[in-house]
Design an enzyme around this catalytic site. Sequence first.
Site, PDB file in Angstrom:
ATOM      1  N   HIS A  20       0.931  -1.480   0.404  1.00  0.00           N
ATOM      2  CA  HIS A  20      -0.094  -0.077   0.280  1.00  0.00           C
ATOM      3  C   HIS A  20       0.858   1.244  -0.331  1.00  0.00           C
ATOM      4  CE1 HIS A  20      -4.517  -1.910   1.629  1.00  0.00           C
ATOM      5  NE2 HIS A  20      -3.503  -2.997   1.686  1.00  0.00           N
ATOM      6  N   ASP A 121      -4.855   6.211   2.164  1.00  0.00           N
ATOM      7  CA  ASP A 121      -5.763   4.056   1.808  1.00  0.00           C
ATOM      8  C   ASP A 121      -7.230   4.825   2.498  1.00  0.00           C
ATOM      9  OD1 ASP A 121      -5.904   1.755   2.147  1.00  0.00           O
ATOM     10  OD2 ASP A 121      -3.683   2.192   1.595  1.00  0.00           O
ATOM     11  N   GLN A 318      11.495  -7.741  -5.306  1.00  0.00           N
ATOM     12  CA  GLN A 318      10.656  -8.554  -6.144  1.00  0.00           C
ATOM     13  C   GLN A 318      10.257  -8.092  -7.507  1.00  0.00           C
ATOM     14  OE1 GLN A 318       7.033 -11.074  -4.165  1.00  0.00           O
ATOM     15  NE2 GLN A 318       6.044  -9.171  -5.313  1.00  0.00           N
ATOM     16  N   HIS A 333      -0.135 -15.455  -3.810  1.00  0.00           N
ATOM     17  CA  HIS A 333      -0.746 -14.624  -3.139  1.00  0.00           C
ATOM     18  C   HIS A 333      -1.500 -14.182  -3.735  1.00  0.00           C
ATOM     19  CE1 HIS A 333       1.074 -11.906  -2.379  1.00  0.00           C
ATOM     20  NE2 HIS A 333       0.141 -11.033  -1.744  1.00  0.00           N
ATOM     21  N   SER A 338       1.785  -7.650  -6.081  1.00  0.00           N
ATOM     22  CA  SER A 338       2.184  -8.715  -5.926  1.00  0.00           C
ATOM     23  C   SER A 338       1.572  -9.009  -7.760  1.00  0.00           C
ATOM     24  CB  SER A 338       1.487 -10.264  -5.016  1.00  0.00           C
ATOM     25  OG  SER A 338       2.699  -9.049  -4.085  1.00  0.00           O
ATOM     26  N   ASP A 357      -8.605  -9.470  -0.441  1.00  0.00           N
ATOM     27  CA  ASP A 357      -9.266  -9.600  -1.550  1.00  0.00           C
ATOM     28  C   ASP A 357      -9.116 -10.347  -2.920  1.00  0.00           C
ATOM     29  OD1 ASP A 357      -6.937  -8.326  -1.641  1.00  0.00           O
ATOM     30  OD2 ASP A 357      -7.185  -6.918  -2.354  1.00  0.00           O
ATOM     31  N   GLN A 358      -7.527 -11.226  -1.550  1.00  0.00           N
ATOM     32  CA  GLN A 358      -6.910 -12.127  -2.893  1.00  0.00           C
ATOM     33  C   GLN A 358      -7.933 -13.095  -3.690  1.00  0.00           C
ATOM     34  OE1 GLN A 358      -3.827 -13.673  -0.183  1.00  0.00           O
ATOM     35  NE2 GLN A 358      -4.011 -11.253   0.280  1.00  0.00           N
TER      36      GLN A 358
END
Length: 439
Positions: A20, A121, A318, A333, A338, A357-358
């Site tokens: 975030h 946010d 990453q 995930h 990601s 929310d995944q």
Amino acid sequence: MSMRKKNLHILAIPWPASGHILAMIDVAHQLALRGITITFAVTPKNLYYMNPLMSLHDKTTIQTLVLPFPSHPSLPAGSENMQDVTQDYFLYMVEALSQLHHPIIQWFKSHPSPPVAILTDAMNTIWTHPLASVLEIKTISFLHSNQYIASTVWSYYNKEMKKEFFYGEMLHNTIESWGLVLNSFTEIHTKSFDAFKAIAKHDRVWGVSPLLPVQAAGSERGGPAAMPSHEVFAWLDSCPVDKSVVYVAFGTEITLNKQQMDALGDALEKSGVRFIWAVKKPGKGVENASGHDQSVVPNGFEDRVAGRGLVIKGWVPQSMILKHRAVGSYLCHLGWGSLFDGLMGGVLLLTWPMQCDQFMNKQLIVDELGAAIPVCEGLGTIPDSVKLAQILADSLHLNRPERIQWMKIRDKALNAAQQGGSSFKALDDLATQISSLTP
């Protein structure tokens, strides 16, 4: 990207989770390039995230308001970021952060050029939206998510939940914001983007991604890596075949238990693929509970896979790893940040949604778009290591229909970010609309 009104100023309040914070920094960078001054309200242990952004802009454009993290009896001592705890501590984190209300008011009153809006946010809107009302300025809510989730959640909320829902106040305050910024792009699901604008009942809804990650020489994005970056990329450079490496990571908030680690390790070993496995260290909240069996790499595993596998315990670069030519697929995930890293890297996603929310991201990417390979679902699920090994091996085939579909979506994303694209124009309009606000 022309300059706007001199000294026009907004206050940015991120949710204290790595994905975030980094996403809001990327938005702020683009607004700063368009002439907006931004002050970031952060607590001391999250200040290091700001280093790359501050090195790219002068001190009159990007500023920080560093406030002591408020104590909370239910948060482990020293916890200032969700990577320190589990999702069970979400409400405690909200309650702690809400105590920043008064210090921010005091800062606002003493500032020679106070902000005209709060870029917050959406996780913070329980307290930031009322704060903006007290200050008589606008709220711009940043949703670290996509329009498919947003339109579904708010549609269901409007029909069934209202403010009695557990997260009702956050949902209510977010949709009541003056502006809504989505960490997404219109073309990934145009129908739901239009539906979300209809729910908002105005046109101040901006899909602004993909955003160029803010990086600067001598400054690691998200903090120092657990393994020196040059060692990681030397290992990747040594891989003779493009798209031959599987990257495995589950974000900054999820740890796997011993049974899951054993199954995943067994699958990686059986698969025969080259891989990088990023293993998150347990947070304080996990360590105080069942952390003794979290994130434990199987005994002898690293010796058995030496040469073809790299295990990194802690933070990794990453987005840069996923852009390396050697990486072909990504077991993840399905956190939205990601997922976007994988999209920009051009790697096929293998999905294991675990929380929040995944699961809806899986519905969008796997069920709706047919652009990723499902592996399993659930925070406590233990995958079948034999089946997973086969999925890992098969994922590196370049002619998979899911990979082809994912690359088509990637092309749309890249077009959206270019000058004249939907996200580029949305950022221009966002900056213009902010500039129209009265100081």
